[in-house]
Design a protein around this motif. Sequence first.
Motif, mmCIF file in Angstrom:
data_model
loop_
_atom_site.group_PDB
_atom_site.id
_atom_site.type_symbol
_atom_site.label_atom_id
_atom_site.label_comp_id
_atom_site.label_asym_id
_atom_site.label_seq_id
_atom_site.Cartn_x
_atom_site.Cartn_y
_atom_site.Cartn_z
ATOM 1 N N SER A 130 63.898 99.787 82.850
ATOM 2 C CA SER A 130 64.750 100.931 83.173
ATOM 3 C C SER A 130 66.070 100.822 82.426
ATOM 4 C CB SER A 130 65.026 100.980 84.675
ATOM 5 O OG SER A 130 63.845 101.246 85.383
ATOM 6 N N GLY A 131 66.719 101.970 82.235
ATOM 7 C CA GLY A 131 68.013 101.993 81.573
ATOM 8 C C GLY A 131 68.991 101.051 82.247
ATOM 9 N N GLN A 132 69.630 100.223 81.437
ATOM 10 C CA GLN A 132 70.571 99.240 81.964
ATOM 11 C C GLN A 132 71.994 99.628 81.616
ATOM 12 O OE1 GLN A 132 69.723 96.470 84.001
ATOM 13 N NE2 GLN A 132 67.995 97.895 84.043
ATOM 14 N N LEU A 133 72.765 99.853 82.665
ATOM 15 C CA LEU A 133 74.194 100.089 82.488
ATOM 16 C C LEU A 133 74.871 98.753 82.188
ATOM 17 C CD1 LEU A 133 74.872 102.497 85.479
ATOM 18 C CD2 LEU A 133 74.727 103.089 83.056
ATOM 19 N N PRO A 134 76.065 98.794 81.654
ATOM 20 C CA PRO A 134 76.770 97.553 81.318
ATOM 21 C C PRO A 134 77.495 96.945 82.518
ATOM 22 C CG PRO A 134 78.044 99.416 80.584
ATOM 23 C CD PRO A 134 76.754 99.966 81.123
ATOM 24 N N LEU A 135 76.757 96.740 83.602
ATOM 25 C CA LEU A 135 77.341 96.166 84.811
ATOM 26 C C LEU A 135 77.061 94.674 84.869
ATOM 27 C CD1 LEU A 135 76.287 98.914 87.380
ATOM 28 C CD2 LEU A 135 78.561 98.555 86.383
ATOM 29 N N ASP B 174 80.189 106.588 84.613
ATOM 30 C CA ASP B 174 80.971 106.874 83.404
ATOM 31 C C ASP B 174 80.924 105.738 82.383
ATOM 32 O OD1 ASP B 174 81.762 109.524 83.952
ATOM 33 O OD2 ASP B 174 83.232 108.755 85.392
ATOM 34 N N ALA B 175 79.769 105.068 82.299
ATOM 35 C CA ALA B 175 79.564 104.015 81.307
ATOM 36 C C ALA B 175 79.620 104.605 79.901
ATOM 37 C CB ALA B 175 78.210 103.344 81.531
ATOM 38 N N LEU B 176 79.869 103.753 78.931
ATOM 39 C CA LEU B 176 79.874 104.179 77.527
ATOM 40 C C LEU B 176 78.485 104.095 76.909
ATOM 41 C CD1 LEU B 176 83.128 102.393 76.266
ATOM 42 C CD2 LEU B 176 82.854 104.744 77.110
ATOM 43 N N VAL B 177 77.595 103.290 77.521
ATOM 44 C CA VAL B 177 76.264 103.076 76.959
ATOM 45 C C VAL B 177 75.279 102.739 78.076
ATOM 46 C CG1 VAL B 177 76.646 100.601 76.525
ATOM 47 C CG2 VAL B 177 75.009 101.861 75.099
ATOM 48 N N GLU B 178 74.029 103.085 77.846
ATOM 49 C CA GLU B 178 72.918 102.683 78.705
ATOM 50 C C GLU B 178 71.753 102.397 77.772
ATOM 51 O OE1 GLU B 178 70.212 104.225 82.509
ATOM 52 O OE2 GLU B 178 71.862 105.448 81.781
ATOM 53 N N ILE B 179 71.012 101.310 78.043
ATOM 54 C CA ILE B 179 69.940 100.891 77.133
ATOM 55 C C ILE B 179 68.673 100.616 77.922
ATOM 56 C CG2 ILE B 179 69.235 99.186 75.404
ATOM 57 C CD1 ILE B 179 72.226 98.794 74.763
ATOM 58 N N GLU B 180 67.550 101.150 77.428
ATOM 59 C CA GLU B 180 66.235 100.931 78.010
ATOM 60 C C GLU B 180 65.314 100.378 76.930
ATOM 61 O OE1 GLU B 180 64.710 104.775 79.175
ATOM 62 O OE2 GLU B 180 64.343 105.355 77.111
ATOM 63 N N CYS B 181 64.177 99.830 77.338
ATOM 64 C CA CYS B 181 63.229 99.349 76.320
ATOM 65 C C CYS B 181 61.807 99.276 76.855
ATOM 66 C CB CYS B 181 63.662 97.988 75.763
ATOM 67 S SG CYS B 181 63.323 96.594 76.838
ATOM 68 N N VAL B 182 60.898 99.110 75.905
ATOM 69 C CA VAL B 182 59.489 98.843 76.190
ATOM 70 C C VAL B 182 59.135 97.596 75.406
ATOM 71 C CG1 VAL B 182 57.123 99.685 75.966
ATOM 72 C CG2 VAL B 182 58.971 101.305 76.458
#
Length: 125
Positions: A30-35, A114-122
């Motif tokens: 799932s999309g990962q926020l920079p938390l 209000d993150a600047l980026v979100e990243i997901e992958c397979v």
Amino acid sequence: MREIISTTGAPGAIGPYSQGVKANGMLFVSGQLPLDPATGAFPGSDIASQTRQSLTNVKHIVEAAGMTLADVVRVGVFLKDMNDFAAMNEVYGQFFTSDCPARAAVEVARLPKDALVEIECVACK
């Protein structure tokens, strides 16, 4: 057959979804926020620190599934501002150094918290 992937190395889901789902040798992250999972806060207000944290979260989920970043075949990057592409790409290149996965990077109107980026992958093994 599917397996839910969960790790304390990445922030817990903030909604009705899983950090990752493994099915038939494939892992969907799932999309990962920079938390930061320890504090629940962003590591900084710049794209480099936020990209690094998002990718670190992705990495922990991939590893919890018994895979490595070398098994990642596709990445989706969601940017608040496409002007941050070069700085994001520089950090991204520290995580994916050779035989890089396919990738899409798009600008979006707004991201959660209000993150600047979100990243997901397979990933596939």
